[in-house]
Design a protein around this motif. Structure first.
Motif, short mmCIF file in Angstrom:
data_model
loop_
_atom_site.label_atom_id
_atom_site.label_comp_id
_atom_site.label_asym_id
_atom_site.label_seq_id
_atom_site.Cartn_x
_atom_site.Cartn_y
_atom_site.Cartn_z
N THR A 82 46.20 41.41 60.44
CA THR A 82 45.10 42.00 59.70
C THR A 82 45.07 41.43 58.30
O THR A 82 46.11 41.16 57.71
N SER A 83 43.90 41.23 57.80
CA SER A 83 43.78 40.75 56.43
C SER A 83 43.33 41.91 55.56
O SER A 83 42.62 42.81 56.00
N THR A 84 43.76 41.87 54.32
CA THR A 84 43.40 42.91 53.38
C THR A 84 41.97 42.68 52.92
O THR A 84 41.61 41.56 52.54
N PRO A 85 41.15 43.72 52.97
CA PRO A 85 39.77 43.53 52.52
C PRO A 85 39.72 43.27 51.01
O PRO A 85 40.60 43.73 50.28
N PRO A 86 38.71 42.54 50.55
CA PRO A 86 38.59 42.36 49.11
C PRO A 86 38.33 43.70 48.44
O PRO A 86 37.79 44.62 49.04
N SER A 87 38.75 43.79 47.19
CA SER A 87 38.56 45.01 46.41
C SER A 87 37.62 44.71 45.24
O SER A 87 37.88 43.79 44.46
N VAL A 88 36.55 45.47 45.15
CA VAL A 88 35.57 45.28 44.08
C VAL A 88 35.58 46.51 43.18
O VAL A 88 35.54 47.65 43.66
N LEU A 89 35.65 46.26 41.89
CA LEU A 89 35.62 47.32 40.88
C LEU A 89 34.39 47.13 40.02
O LEU A 89 34.20 46.07 39.42
N CYS A 136 37.06 45.86 28.53
CA CYS A 136 37.72 45.75 29.83
C CYS A 136 38.96 44.88 29.70
O CYS A 136 38.90 43.81 29.12
N PRO A 137 40.09 45.35 30.25
CA PRO A 137 41.28 44.51 30.20
C PRO A 137 41.11 43.28 31.08
O PRO A 137 40.40 43.31 32.07
N TYR A 138 41.76 42.19 30.69
CA TYR A 138 41.67 40.94 31.43
C TYR A 138 43.01 40.65 32.09
O TYR A 138 44.06 40.76 31.44
N PHE A 139 42.98 40.28 33.35
CA PHE A 139 44.19 39.90 34.07
C PHE A 139 43.95 38.56 34.76
O PHE A 139 42.95 38.39 35.47
N PRO A 140 44.86 37.61 34.59
CA PRO A 140 44.75 36.35 35.31
C PRO A 140 44.75 36.61 36.82
O PRO A 140 45.43 37.52 37.30
N GLY A 141 43.98 35.83 37.55
CA GLY A 141 43.93 35.97 38.99
C GLY A 141 42.86 36.93 39.49
O GLY A 141 42.61 37.01 40.68
N VAL A 142 42.26 37.67 38.57
CA VAL A 142 41.17 38.58 38.94
C VAL A 142 39.86 37.89 38.57
O VAL A 142 39.72 37.35 37.48
N GLU A 143 38.93 37.90 39.49
CA GLU A 143 37.62 37.28 39.23
C GLU A 143 36.72 38.29 38.52
O GLU A 143 36.62 39.44 38.94
N TYR A 144 36.08 37.85 37.45
CA TYR A 144 35.21 38.72 36.67
C TYR A 144 33.77 38.25 36.77
O TYR A 144 33.50 37.06 36.78
N ALA A 198 43.85 45.32 37.59
CA ALA A 198 44.83 44.37 38.09
C ALA A 198 44.87 44.29 39.61
O ALA A 198 45.19 43.25 40.17
N THR A 199 44.53 45.38 40.28
CA THR A 199 44.58 45.41 41.74
C THR A 199 43.23 45.12 42.39
O THR A 199 43.06 45.35 43.59
N SER A 200 42.29 44.61 41.62
CA SER A 200 40.96 44.28 42.14
C SER A 200 40.84 42.78 42.40
O SER A 200 41.42 41.97 41.68
N THR A 201 40.08 42.44 43.41
CA THR A 201 39.76 41.04 43.69
C THR A 201 38.66 40.56 42.76
O THR A 201 38.74 39.48 42.19
N VAL A 202 37.64 41.40 42.61
CA VAL A 202 36.49 41.10 41.75
C VAL A 202 36.22 42.31 40.86
O VAL A 202 36.17 43.44 41.35
N VAL A 203 36.05 42.07 39.56
CA VAL A 203 35.66 43.12 38.62
C VAL A 203 34.27 42.77 38.11
O VAL A 203 34.06 41.68 37.57
N VAL A 204 33.33 43.68 38.34
CA VAL A 204 31.95 43.48 37.88
C VAL A 204 31.72 44.41 36.70
O VAL A 204 31.77 45.63 36.85
#
Length: 136
Positions: free
Chosen positions: A2-9, A90-98, A76-82
């Motif tokens: 199973t793959s983890t679904p993307p997380s959107v915030l 908004c805090p910035y974390f490397p590896g998270v798409e904004y 930090a636990t989001s795939t995409v932050v909109v």
């Protein structure tokens, strides 16, 4: 396997209008295929009644949603932050798409304006779904 679904915030200042409408649309369109969350940098006491009304018009109920405070962990636990108008708070974390969606704030607007904002959000969410879940 199973793959983890993307997380959107979805993030806006009060988490009472734009981000709640976006969360409602993405949940309705993607179901369990995407983890959907929303938060605000300065959460309001309740969801904007005009946002609730215009979402009801398109068959999406956001009456049980509650504004939530934005936390670093949620970002930090989001795939995409909109972001939608929260600027540099908004805090910035490397590896998270904004993404930053430029949308009018529905607070204090008449129902026709809130409908137009809703429709803009729907179009952006549909584009996001097509990108995150190609072929759906």
């Amino acid at each position: 396997m199973t793959s983890t679904p993307p997380s959107v915030l979805f993030v806006c200042v009060h988490n009472a209008g734009r981000s709640q409408m976006a969360q409602g649309f993405l949940t309705a369109l993607a179901g369990d295929a995407v983890e959907v969350r929303s938060a605000g940098t300065e959460p309001a006491d309740r969801i904007n009644p005009a946002a609730v009304a215009v979402m009801r018009e398109v068959g999406i109920d956001i009456t049980t949603a509650t504004p939530k405070i934005l936390t670093a962990d949620t970002v930090a636990t989001s795939t995409v932050v909109v972001t939608m108008g929260c600027g540099d708070t908004c805090p910035y974390f490397p590896g998270v798409e904004y993404r930053d969606w430029t949308l009018r704030d529905p607070a204090g607007q008449d129902i026709a304006t809130v409908r137009a904002i809703r429709d803009d959000i729907r179009a952006l969410v549909q584009e996001l779904v097509a990108e995150l879940l190609p072929g759906t």
